[in-house]
Design an enzyme around this catalytic site. Structure first.
Site, PDB file in Angstrom:
ATOM      1  N   LYS A 191       0.781  -1.136   0.088  1.00  0.00           N
ATOM      2  CA  LYS A 191      -0.274   0.610   0.333  1.00  0.00           C
ATOM      3  C   LYS A 191       1.023   1.102   0.169  1.00  0.00           C
ATOM      4  O   LYS A 191       0.129   2.482  -0.372  1.00  0.00           O
ATOM      5  CB  LYS A 191      -0.779   0.177   1.134  1.00  0.00           C
ATOM      6  CG  LYS A 191      -1.676  -1.155   1.364  1.00  0.00           C
ATOM      7  CD  LYS A 191      -2.951  -1.128   2.435  1.00  0.00           C
ATOM      8  CE  LYS A 191      -2.108  -1.809   3.893  1.00  0.00           C
ATOM      9  NZ  LYS A 191      -1.765  -2.977   4.188  1.00  0.00           N
ATOM     10  N   TYR A 243     -10.149  -4.869  12.649  1.00  0.00           N
ATOM     11  CA  TYR A 243      -9.183  -3.874  13.249  1.00  0.00           C
ATOM     12  C   TYR A 243      -8.419  -3.234  14.181  1.00  0.00           C
ATOM     13  O   TYR A 243      -7.280  -3.746  15.107  1.00  0.00           O
ATOM     14  CB  TYR A 243      -9.901  -2.945  11.851  1.00  0.00           C
ATOM     15  CG  TYR A 243      -8.740  -1.488  12.440  1.00  0.00           C
ATOM     16  CD1 TYR A 243      -7.137  -1.881  12.149  1.00  0.00           C
ATOM     17  CD2 TYR A 243      -8.252  -0.264  13.365  1.00  0.00           C
ATOM     18  CE1 TYR A 243      -5.844  -0.615  11.981  1.00  0.00           C
ATOM     19  CE2 TYR A 243      -8.271   1.380  12.942  1.00  0.00           C
ATOM     20  CZ  TYR A 243      -6.878   0.481  11.845  1.00  0.00           C
ATOM     21  OH  TYR A 243      -5.703   1.181  12.249  1.00  0.00           O
ATOM     22  N   LYS A 283      -4.798  -4.288  16.413  1.00  0.00           N
ATOM     23  CA  LYS A 283      -4.433  -3.256  17.514  1.00  0.00           C
ATOM     24  C   LYS A 283      -4.636  -3.756  19.503  1.00  0.00           C
ATOM     25  O   LYS A 283      -3.316  -2.928  19.197  1.00  0.00           O
ATOM     26  CB  LYS A 283      -4.649  -1.941  17.245  1.00  0.00           C
ATOM     27  CG  LYS A 283      -4.440  -1.795  15.374  1.00  0.00           C
ATOM     28  CD  LYS A 283      -3.069  -1.064  15.080  1.00  0.00           C
ATOM     29  CE  LYS A 283      -2.276  -0.596  13.859  1.00  0.00           C
ATOM     30  NZ  LYS A 283      -1.513  -0.751  13.700  1.00  0.00           N
ATOM     31  N   PHE A 328      -6.342   9.289  16.223  1.00  0.00           N
ATOM     32  CA  PHE A 328      -8.274   9.960  16.189  1.00  0.00           C
ATOM     33  C   PHE A 328      -8.777   9.824  14.402  1.00  0.00           C
ATOM     34  O   PHE A 328      -7.367   8.947  13.998  1.00  0.00           O
ATOM     35  CB  PHE A 328      -8.692  10.842  16.693  1.00  0.00           C
ATOM     36  CG  PHE A 328      -9.510  10.044  18.080  1.00  0.00           C
ATOM     37  CD1 PHE A 328      -8.194   9.613  19.575  1.00  0.00           C
ATOM     38  CD2 PHE A 328     -10.427  10.516  18.903  1.00  0.00           C
ATOM     39  CE1 PHE A 328      -8.651   9.216  20.910  1.00  0.00           C
ATOM     40  CE2 PHE A 328     -10.884   9.357  19.683  1.00  0.00           C
ATOM     41  CZ  PHE A 328     -10.063   8.804  20.517  1.00  0.00           C
ATOM     42  N   ARG A 334     -23.020   3.713   7.625  1.00  0.00           N
ATOM     43  CA  ARG A 334     -21.764   2.977   7.044  1.00  0.00           C
ATOM     44  C   ARG A 334     -22.014   1.797   8.492  1.00  0.00           C
ATOM     45  O   ARG A 334     -21.584   2.609   9.195  1.00  0.00           O
ATOM     46  CB  ARG A 334     -20.451   3.687   6.804  1.00  0.00           C
ATOM     47  CG  ARG A 334     -19.433   2.079   6.408  1.00  0.00           C
ATOM     48  CD  ARG A 334     -18.129   3.247   5.965  1.00  0.00           C
ATOM     49  NE  ARG A 334     -17.502   4.120   7.420  1.00  0.00           N
ATOM     50  CZ  ARG A 334     -16.495   4.515   6.663  1.00  0.00           C
ATOM     51  NH1 ARG A 334     -16.052   4.766   5.381  1.00  0.00           N
ATOM     52  NH2 ARG A 334     -15.849   5.198   8.403  1.00  0.00           N
TER      53      ARG A 334
END
Ligand code: UDP
Length: 328
Positions: free
Chosen positions: A35, A140, A144, A168, A281
């Site tokens: 990426k 995700y 972490k 954030f 979403r």
């Protein structure tokens, strides 16, 4: 300092790498370029390697001999983490453990780790402090948080000191160094709205207008990428001065709604564009706003670009110059 920067060819990592190099530190970027962008680190040393290759990591660490590591490399798409959790356990947990092992083996004792506000899950109180319950609502955030806990164990065992920075919403660009956001696919609000303003997307979309917020759209705390990079440098210096491990939020402390972001892009760009209102979403908490008091008090960090207007202006400048990202 000799600093190994994993994910240093990515969005935040490239800005931090350039900042370190500009301040006279010796930087080696480690990136698998899945990426990241070679052009983002054209003037830095780059080692193309994957966190899932322990022997490559050992080789890099023993040759370079880092005094500190900034660990940005990660998979970070919430939706993808829900569809393919194993990918996230492999890269964000197993890959990070491989890195920690290689660092410890080579004698490196300090790591600054890119964590996320996603470790908190749905906010029970706003602004969110570091002691807020950690109940990630996506894999995700979970991966972490798992690696944060591994780092706490290594710290307790006296093997690795670590500063975990819970970001954030990273936003904006380093216009002086010509570094900015270039993700495929792009999921983040500011670059997506800018794409609509530039005409490379037909319209901007608002995901949900029925949240319990002032205008019904989600509220987020946007932090300038230069301020994030500065926090990493401060954290590294703090560790090198044997300041001890810590976990810190990184935000501006003020929240902006999706509608406010869209209005700011309109104002900054001077362009009008179509906006459609769609459904929520999945997995989006209504409001995430940081308390960054701890990092202000303990590391002396202050955002130098706290205004949404200046964050959006820098992003607008970068995307206008690079409508196809680093391929432009
Ligand atoms: N969002 C939106 N339209 C978009 C992209 C994002 O309305 O095209 C909303 C999203 O639902 C969230 C906020 O903008 O409430 C910030 O999303 P982003 O993906 O930038 O960051 P996140 O908070 O998910 O890390």
């Amino acid at each position: 300092m000799r600093v190994l920067v994993t994910g240093g060819a990515g969005y935040i990592g490239s800005v931090a790498s350039r900042m370190l190099a500009g301040e006279g530190h010796e930087v080696l970027v480690l990136d698998n370029l899945a990426k990241g962008h070679r052009r983002a680190v054209a003037d830095l040393d780059l080692e193309v390697a994957d966190l899932e290759d322990p022997s490559a990591l050992s080789g890099v660490c023993s040759r370079f001999g880092p005094e500190a590591c900034m660990h940005f490399a990660a998979d970070s798409l919430v939706g993808e983490s829900m569809a393919d959790p194993l990918k996230y356990f492999r890269s964000n947990v197993a890959g990070s453990i491989n890195l920690a092992a290689a660092l410890v083996e080579s004698g490196c004792r300090d790591m600054v780790f890119s964590s996320t506000a996603a470790v908190y899950g749905d906010a029970e109180t706003v602004p969110i402090t570091e002691t807020h319950p950690k109940r990630p609502v996506n894999f995700y955030g979970l991966t972490k948080y798992m690696f944060e806990q591994a780092l706490c164990a290594l710290d307790r065992a006296g093997q690795l000191r670590c500063v975990c920075l819970r970001y954030f919403n990273a936003a904006g660009a380093d216009t002086a160094a010509d570094l900015g956001e270039d993700h495929h696919p792009e999921t983040h609000l500011i670059p997506r709205v800018i794409a609509a303003a530039l005409g490379s997307e037909p319209r901007a979309e608002v995901f949900g207008t029925d949240y319990p917020t002032t205008d019904g759209t989600c509220v987020r705390d946007y932090v300038h990428v230069l301020d994030l990079a500065r926090a990493h440098v401060l954290a590294c210096e703090h560790l090198q001065e044997t300041g001890g491990s810590g976990i810190f939020n990184l935000g501006n402390g003020s929240g902006f709604s999706v509608r406010q972001v869209i209005e700011t892009v309109r104002r900054v760009s001077g362009r009008n564009f179509e906006v459609v209102e769609g459904p929520r979403r999945e997995g989006d908490p209504p409001a995430l706003v940081a308390s960054s008091d701890k990092i202000r008090d303990e590391l002396g960090w202050r955002p130098e670009h706290p205004e949404l207007e200046s964050i959006v202006s820098s992003a607008w400048e970068w995307h206008s110059r690079h409508p196809n990202g680093y391929d432009s």
